[in-house]
Design a protein around this motif. Structure first.
Motif, PDB file in Angstrom:
ATOM      1  N   THR A   1       0.854  -1.187   0.000  1.00  0.00           N
ATOM      2  CA  THR A   1       0.000   0.000   0.000  1.00  0.00           C
ATOM      3  C   THR A   1       0.893   1.240   0.000  1.00  0.00           C
ATOM      4  O   THR A   1       2.042   1.204   0.455  1.00  0.00           O
ATOM      5  CB  THR A   1      -0.922   0.025   1.241  1.00  0.00           C
ATOM      6  OG1 THR A   1      -0.126  -0.091   2.421  1.00  0.00           O
ATOM      7  CG2 THR A   1      -1.928  -1.110   1.197  1.00  0.00           C
ATOM      8  N   HIS A   2       0.351   2.350  -0.491  1.00  0.00           N
ATOM      9  CA  HIS A   2       1.130   3.585  -0.589  1.00  0.00           C
ATOM     10  C   HIS A   2       1.522   4.077   0.807  1.00  0.00           C
ATOM     11  O   HIS A   2       0.725   4.036   1.743  1.00  0.00           O
ATOM     12  CB  HIS A   2       0.326   4.663  -1.303  1.00  0.00           C
ATOM     13  CG  HIS A   2      -0.033   4.300  -2.714  1.00  0.00           C
ATOM     14  ND1 HIS A   2       0.860   3.714  -3.579  1.00  0.00           N
ATOM     15  CD2 HIS A   2      -1.200   4.450  -3.412  1.00  0.00           C
ATOM     16  CE1 HIS A   2       0.271   3.508  -4.744  1.00  0.00           C
ATOM     17  NE2 HIS A   2      -0.987   3.937  -4.681  1.00  0.00           N
ATOM     18  N   ALA A   3       2.758   4.557   0.941  1.00  0.00           N
ATOM     19  CA  ALA A   3       3.259   5.064   2.224  1.00  0.00           C
ATOM     20  C   ALA A   3       3.939   6.411   2.026  1.00  0.00           C
ATOM     21  O   ALA A   3       5.004   6.671   2.600  1.00  0.00           O
ATOM     22  CB  ALA A   3       4.211   4.064   2.867  1.00  0.00           C
ATOM     23  N   GLY A   4       3.349   7.277   1.192  1.00  0.00           N
ATOM     24  CA  GLY A   4       3.886   8.622   1.015  1.00  0.00           C
ATOM     25  C   GLY A   4       5.303   8.604   0.503  1.00  0.00           C
ATOM     26  O   GLY A   4       5.626   7.893  -0.461  1.00  0.00           O
ATOM     27  N   PRO A   5       6.212   9.357   1.137  1.00  0.00           N
ATOM     28  CA  PRO A   5       7.606   9.443   0.656  1.00  0.00           C
ATOM     29  C   PRO A   5       8.366   8.128   0.777  1.00  0.00           C
ATOM     30  O   PRO A   5       9.439   7.977   0.190  1.00  0.00           O
ATOM     31  CB  PRO A   5       8.220  10.529   1.556  1.00  0.00           C
ATOM     32  CG  PRO A   5       7.371  10.540   2.784  1.00  0.00           C
ATOM     33  CD  PRO A   5       5.982  10.220   2.316  1.00  0.00           C
ATOM     34  N   LEU A   6       7.825   7.154   1.541  1.00  0.00           N
ATOM     35  CA  LEU A   6       8.497   5.862   1.686  1.00  0.00           C
ATOM     36  C   LEU A   6       8.231   4.948   0.501  1.00  0.00           C
ATOM     37  O   LEU A   6       8.819   3.872   0.408  1.00  0.00           O
ATOM     38  CB  LEU A   6       8.048   5.171   2.977  1.00  0.00           C
ATOM     39  CG  LEU A   6       8.358   5.898   4.285  1.00  0.00           C
ATOM     40  CD1 LEU A   6       7.845   5.095   5.467  1.00  0.00           C
ATOM     41  CD2 LEU A   6       9.852   6.144   4.421  1.00  0.00           C
ATOM     42  N   GLY A   7       7.319   5.345  -0.355  1.00  0.00           N
ATOM     43  CA  GLY A   7       6.973   4.485  -1.479  1.00  0.00           C
ATOM     44  C   GLY A   7       5.819   3.579  -1.116  1.00  0.00           C
ATOM     45  O   GLY A   7       4.698   4.036  -0.892  1.00  0.00           O
TER      46      GLY A   7
END
Length: 671
Positions: A506-512
């Motif tokens: 799942t999307h994790a912002g700046p973590l990818g």
């Protein structure tokens, strides 16, 4: 400008005494405190200093020698008043320490309304105040009672820049929160920031031996004296042998270093300790008639503490040191008519004592118990120990069973009406031999009932893994907006329970991207609910304190065991892979709500590893234990956490049986 009664130290200022060599000008050689009309107490070595004797001289001063001793009371001015020695307890040295004695009881002829005796009693408080020997307001020293050592307190410095120094001896140790003297400063170590004080129990023993009535707050009121006599009269119903045993239990529970000889002394000792009356009542449980009379008479004395020291410490432990916000919120729900100060200490102990001090009518549920029941109801099955604790207490307090039942029902009703943790439920229909899915994702703000807050569907079109994860990312982002949540539940059909849904990215912002199971609890469920009655019964047993997990190695053996033992609620499945689907089908058919397994391993070694994850409180900790192992694995597919699967069938909510209107599904779809 503060009024006089706003000063928590006003009373000790009216009882403060400074000891002098008679007619010698100066700030004094030590201090003392007025503990009864015409009586004050100080240290024996202070009297020795005033007489210019060796500080540890054991001989009792003669009446002639005492003519050289004078006292002044700062509340009256600098005049020196003559004193008479009433009782002498010489300082005794044992092993280089002063372990006993060092008290002198003096009589002084003072008839002035400005002088007011203070009560002497043990307290549960730790932060105390004292002053320099002359008691000047600006010479305040705050100290912390670090430990009890026989008849002594060991004191450590508090936050004040001043320290206890030689010449402070005899200064009262003042508990300003409870308005009493709880000790007498005796000595200080010159090379260490540590001092000592004689405990209140030693002072009380000296007063009783001299026949001086203990100064209990408000006891000068004739009505209060009458109530105290009423309590003592009630104790006359005990045989002498039972009274002796009762007295022994009270003195042991309160840590007293002396034993009262009469019922009157026992009552005075109980009233001199903030938890003395509850201890006395708990010692009378085998004598219902006497206990009832004592309880009724004690209720007329006004607000007294409810809990014995043991009950108090047990409750603080059950609630937990970090439970202040929880208990404060429970108090606002259970007793909204009571006002609680916004300022002041935020510790759970202070809040419990505040609730204890709130009076209630005899036979009714005290506010403290109402709040404990509210906390227990909020904790659900985890509140059973709190309910057991309160049940034992109300039996001693004589609370009406009907009143207690109503209180418990009200607390549970409020708990049931509150919104519980939100949950994300994902119905997933994978297609065999293809990375495509039908899905229906629903966010609920209540994990047991209610309509979904938001829904994401495939719109009856097969979606690939990227499309599924995009919808899942949006859904978990909404879920994470809540302060707490029950996590994510994947509802799968049998045959697909081995899917690594916890590894879906799942999307994790700046973590990818991150696997969904790294940051939130993820469990597997079925899309239907066979044998719902057995399922619910096993679930409820699983939340008891005796529920043990069952380690399953072979399907046929497990079939007999699980069919015979209908209380097994948790299974650790370590069977061969070709038996896994059958094992999960059997567990679901028999209503086993919790199954833990490893998707890529089995056998005794795997069983031993998985068994270590299932602690005694697995009902509350297992989902988080699995999440932590998944987080430890991260991208390491060889780590055991990368392959953990957990079936968690909470029967408080079951998937609806009717089919979806859009998109249509085969049997087992959700409405």
């Amino acid at each position: 400008m503060h009024r006089q009664h706003d000063d928590a130290d006003a009373r000790i200022r009216r009882a403060w005494v400074t000891v002098h060599t008679r007619d010698v000008i100066g700030t004094g050689l030590g201090a003392g405190v007025v503990v009864a009309d015409g009586f004050l107490i100080t240290c024996a070595h202070v009297i020795n200093a005033a007489l210019d004797r060796d500080m540890l001289a054991p001989d009792e001063p003669t009446a002639t020698e005492m003519l050289r001793v004078g006292v002044s009371l700062p509340c009256l001015g600098d005049e020196h008043h003559p004193v008479e020695l009433v009782r002498w307890l010489a300082p005794r040295v044992a092993g280089g320490q002063w372990w006993e004695g060092d008290l002198a009881l003096l009589r002084v002829d003072l008839r002035d309304s400005a002088v007011s005796p203070v009560p002497v009693r043990e307290t549960t408080g730790r932060w105390m105040s004292t002053w320099y020997a002359h008691g000047a307001p600006r010479s305040l020293v705050d100290v912390y009672v670090q430990a009890r050592m026989g008849p002594w307190y060991i004191l450590d410095p508090g936050h004040a820049p001043l320290e206890i120094e030689p010449g402070h001896s005899g200064a009262p140790l003042w508990d300003r929160e409870r308005g009493c003297v709880t000790g007498l400063v005796v000595s200080t170590e010159p090379d260490r920031p540590r001092s000592y004080a004689i405990r209140a129990s030693e002072m009380m023993q000296l007063l009783v031996a001299a026949g001086v009535p203990l100064a209990v707050r408000g006891l000068s009121d004739p009505k209060r004296r009458a109530r105290c006599r009423e309590v003592a009269d009630a104790l006359d119903g005990l045989p002498d042998r039972k009274l002796v045993r009762c007295t022994s239990r009270v003195t042991d529970a309160l840590g007293m270093s002396w034993t009262p000889d009469t019922a009157e002394e026992l009552v005075e000792a109980a009233l001199s300790h903030p938890r003395g009356m509850p201890v006395l009542l708990s010692a009378l449980t085998a004598f219902e008639d006497v206990s009832r009379r004592v309880r009724e008479a004690a209720a007329k004395l006004g607000s007294v503490r409810l809990l014995t020291p043991d009950e108090y410490h047990e409750l603080a432990e059950l609630l937990g040191a970090a439970a202040y916000p929880e208990v404060r919120a429970a108090a606002q729900r259970a007793v909204p008519h009571l006002a609680f100060a916004e300022a002041g200490p935020q510790g759970i102990e202070a809040l419990v004592e505040d609730l204890e001090d709130r009076a209630s009518e005899p036979g009714l549920v005290p506010p403290l118990i109402q709040v404990v029941e509210e906390v227990a109801a909020h904790r659900g099955d985890g509140g059973d120990t709190l309910r057991d604790w309160s049940q034992n207490l109300v039996a001693r307090l004589g609370v009406s069973p009907d009143a207690m039942a109503q209180c418990r029902w009200s607390a549970r009703s409020r708990a049931a009406a509150r919104t519980v943790q939100p949950v994300l439920r994902v119905w997933l229909w994978p297609q065999p031999a293809a990375d495509v899915f039908h899905y229906d994702i629903r966010l609920y703000d209540d994990d047991t009932r209610g309509e979904p807050m938001r829904t994401w569907t495939d719109e009856d079109v097969l979606r690939d893994g990227d499309e599924l994860c995009a919808a899942l990312s949006e859904a978990v982002d909404d879920l994470d907006q809540y302060e707490e949540s029950a996590g994510v539940e994947f509802l799968l059909e049998e045959g697909f329970f081995g899917l690594a849904v916890d590894r879906l990215p799942t999307h994790a912002g700046p973590l990818g991207t991150r696997a969904i199971g790294l940051d939130r609890t993820v469990v597997v469920r079925g899309q239907n609910a066979p044998r719902r009655g057995d399922w619910k019964a096993r679930w409820e047993h699983g939340h008891s304190t005796v529920a043990e997990p069952y380690v399953l190695h072979e399907l046929d053996t497990a079939n007999g065991t699980l069919s015979a033992q209908k209380k097994i609620a948790c299974v650790i499945a370590c069977c061969p892979p070709d038996q896994r689907d059958g094992t999960l089908a059997l567990c679901r058919w028999l209503g086993v709500p919790v199954v833990l397994w490893h998707r890529a391993a089995h056998g005794p070694d795997t069983a031993e590893t998985l068994r270590a994850f299932v602690r005694d409180d697995w009902q509350h900790s297992l989902r988080e234990e699995v999440r932590q192992r998944r987080a430890e694995a991260l991208h390491d597919t060889a780590h055991i956490g990368a392959h953990l699967a957990l079936l968690w069938e909470n029967p408080n909510w079951a998937p609806p049986r009717r089919r979806l209107a859009s998109p249509p599904r085969r049997n087992g779809g959700a409405a």
